[in-house]
Design an enzyme around this catalytic site. Structure first.
Site, PDB file in Angstrom:
ATOM      1  CE1 TYR A 151      85.850  29.153   3.714  1.00 37.40           C
ATOM      2  CE2 TYR A 151      84.044  27.631   4.652  1.00 37.40           C
ATOM      3  CZ  TYR A 151      84.614  28.688   3.936  1.00 37.40           C
ATOM      4  OH  TYR A 151      83.714  29.328   2.853  1.00 37.40           O
ATOM      5  CD  GLU A 170      80.503  29.531   2.478  1.00 39.69           C
ATOM      6  OE1 GLU A 170      80.795  28.897   3.426  1.00 39.69           O
ATOM      7  OE2 GLU A 170      81.365  30.057   1.887  1.00 39.69           O
TER       8      GLU A 170
END
Length: 402
Positions: free
Chosen positions: A98, A140
Site C-alpha cells: 500500500y 485483509e
C-alpha cells in the site's frame, strides 16, 4: 472517520478529482509499472490493464469511497471495501504494497491536477487514501487470520485430478492436494485464484468460483474460454492456456478460497440468478442447501445463449430437483434445440418480473454486468431491499463506475 477539516476540502475538490480520475489512474498504473514491471507480469491482469477496465474499477472505488466519507461521515463504507479486500487476499496482497500504491497514486493526483493541489488538498486526499488503505489492510489481515495463514501466504500446489469438457467453451477441473489431504473449508459462493505461467514467462492470475459444495477432498472450478468477439480485445490469456494445456496429472498454483458472496443462515427465501458461466457459484450453493437446508424456498433463474452453451445444465436441473421448495426458470436466446423443451425453459432474455419474489427474499446475482443490473432493477421494483441483493463480478468490479 475523515477529519472535519479534510472533509471540507474533499467535498470541495471531489468534482475536480472525480472528473480526472480516469487520467489519474492511467498515470498511476503507468508510473508504478515503470518502476516495478514485474507487477504487471506477475500480479496484475494484463488484459484488464490493456482494456482499461482495471483503471475504471479503481477510479470508481476511490470515488465511491470518498463520496461515502463526506456524505456519511459517521459510517465506514465497508460495503465498498469488502469485495476489494477479498480480491486482494486471493492475490496475496500484503500491507507493505500500500505504501508503493500511495506514492504513485497521490503523485498522479498532484501531476494531473497541478497547481490545484495545494498542501491542504494534498493532505486531505492523503487522509482519504490511508483511511481506505488501512481499512483494507485490517480486513485483509482478518481474512488471512481466518484462513490461519501468514499475511499473503495463500498459495498451494494442487493437482488436476479430472478434466471435463462441459460445453464448447467451458471446461471444468477437479483439483486435489498433491499430498493427499482434504481441501481447505470454504463457504459456497467463494472463489480461488489460479496462477498460470504463460509462454512469454509471465505469471498471470485469474479467479474462478468453486462450483461444488464444501466437505469434499477435492475442489472443482469451471473455466470459460474468453474469446475475442471483434479481434480488438485479446482472447483470455489464462483461460486459453488452461483449455489448451491443463490436463489430469498436471499441477497448478491455487490460492485459498475467498469471496463475500455468502449464503445467510436461516430459512428465509432465496433467489439465485445467473447468466453464462455465472452459474458456477450457484451450483455450490444449491448442493450445500440440499445437504443442510433442503426445505428452504429457492427460486433459481439462469440465462444463456442456448442449451449447448449452458455449462452444467443437467447438474443445475438435478440440484434444483433435490430441493422440494425450489423452482427453476431458464431463458435461452436460441431455443432451436431439442434440449430447450421443458416447462421451465423460456425464450429470449431473462425476465423475472412475473416471478414475484417475496419481499423478504435474499438474492444472489452472478453474470455479465448488464444482466445483473437489469435483474437488480426488477428486484428493487418488486420491493426487495438493496441490502438483500448481493452480486459477484468476474473481473474488475465496474458496478461503481457506471
Amino acid at each position: 472517520m475523515l477529519s472535519s477539516q479534510s472533509a471540507q476540502v474533499v467535498r470541495a475538490t471531489l468534482p475536480a478529482v472525480g472528473a480526472s480520475l480516469s487520467t489519474i489512474t492511467e498515470l498511476f498504473y503507468r508510473r508504478m509499472f515503470e518502476e516495478r514491471p514485474e507487477l504487471l507480469r506477475g500480479l496484475f491482469n494484463r488484459a484488464n490493464q490493456a482494456s482499461g477496465a482495471q483503471r475504471e474499477a479503481l477510479a470508481g472505488a476511490v470515488a465511491a469511497f470518498a463520496t461515502a466519507l463526506v456524505e456519511h461521515p459517521d459510517e465506514r463504507p465497508d460495503a465498498v471495501l469488502g469485495r476489494i479486500a477479498n480480491k486482494h487476499a486471493s492475490l496475496g496482497i500484503t500491507s507493505d504494497q500500500y505504501t508503493l500504491v500511495a506514492r504513485h497514486l497521490l503523485g498522479a493526483v498532484a501531476e494531473v491536477l497541478g497547481d490545484a493541489v495545494t498542501p491542504a488538498v494534498a493532505a486531505a486526499w492523503d487522509e482519504v487514501y490511508w483511511l481506505m488503505a488501512n481499512a483494507l489492510i485490517a480486513m485483509e489481515a482478518r481474512l488471512y487470520a481466518q484462513a490461519q495463514v501468514e499475511d499473503g501466504a495463500i498459495w498451494r500446489t494442487m493437482e488436476i485430478a479430472e478434466r471435463h469438457e462441459e460445453t464448447p467453451d467451458a471446461v471444468s477441473f477437479v483439483l486435489r492436494h498433491t499430498y493427499g489431504s482434504p481441501t481447505e473449508p470454504f463457504v459456497p459462493g467463494q472463489y480461488v485464484s489460479v496462477q498460470a505461467q504463460l509462454p512469454d514467462g509471465a505469471y498471470q492470475i485469474r479467479q474462478y468460483s468453486l462450483s461444488t459444495a464444501p466437505g469434499r477432498k477435492t475442489w472443482r472450478i469451471t473455466v470459460k474460454r474468453e474469446r475475442s468477439a471483434d479481434g480488438r480485445v485479446p482472447e483470455g490469456e489464462v483461460s486459453s492456456w488452461l483449455h489448451a494445456h491443463a490436463r489430469p496429472g498436471d499441477t497448478l498454483k491455487v490460492s485459498l478460497p475467498f469471496g463475500d458472496l455468502l449464503l445467510p443462515e436461516g430459512d428465509s427465501p432465496l433467489l439465485l440468478a445467473s447468466a453464462g458461466i455465472g452459474v458456477t457459484p450457484m451450483l455450490a450453493m444449491l448442493e450445500h442447501l440440499a445437504t443442510v437446508s433442503p426445505d428452504r424456498p429457492v427460486t433459481v433463474v439462469h440465462a444463456d445463449r442456448s442449451p449447448v452453451h449452458h455449462a452444467h445444465r443437467l447438474e443445475l436441473s438435478e440440484l434444483v430437483g433435490q430441493l422440494p421448495n425450489a423452482s427453476l426458470h431458464v431463458w435461452y436466446e436460441d431455443t432451436d434445440h431439442p434440449d430447450a423443451a421443458g416447462d421451465h425453459v423460456n425464450e429470449g432474455w431473462a425476465d423475472i418480473t412475473r416471478l414475484s419474489p417475496d419481499p423478504g427474499t435474499t438474492a444472489f446475482l452472478c453474470g455479465p454486468l448488464i444482466f445483473m443490473k437489469a435483474v437488480r432493477t426488477d428486484l428493487l421494483a418488486h420491493g426487495l431491499s438493496p441490502r438483500d441483493i448481493h452480486y459477484e463480478v468476474f473481473g474488475p468490479d465496474l458496478w461503481l463506475s457506471k
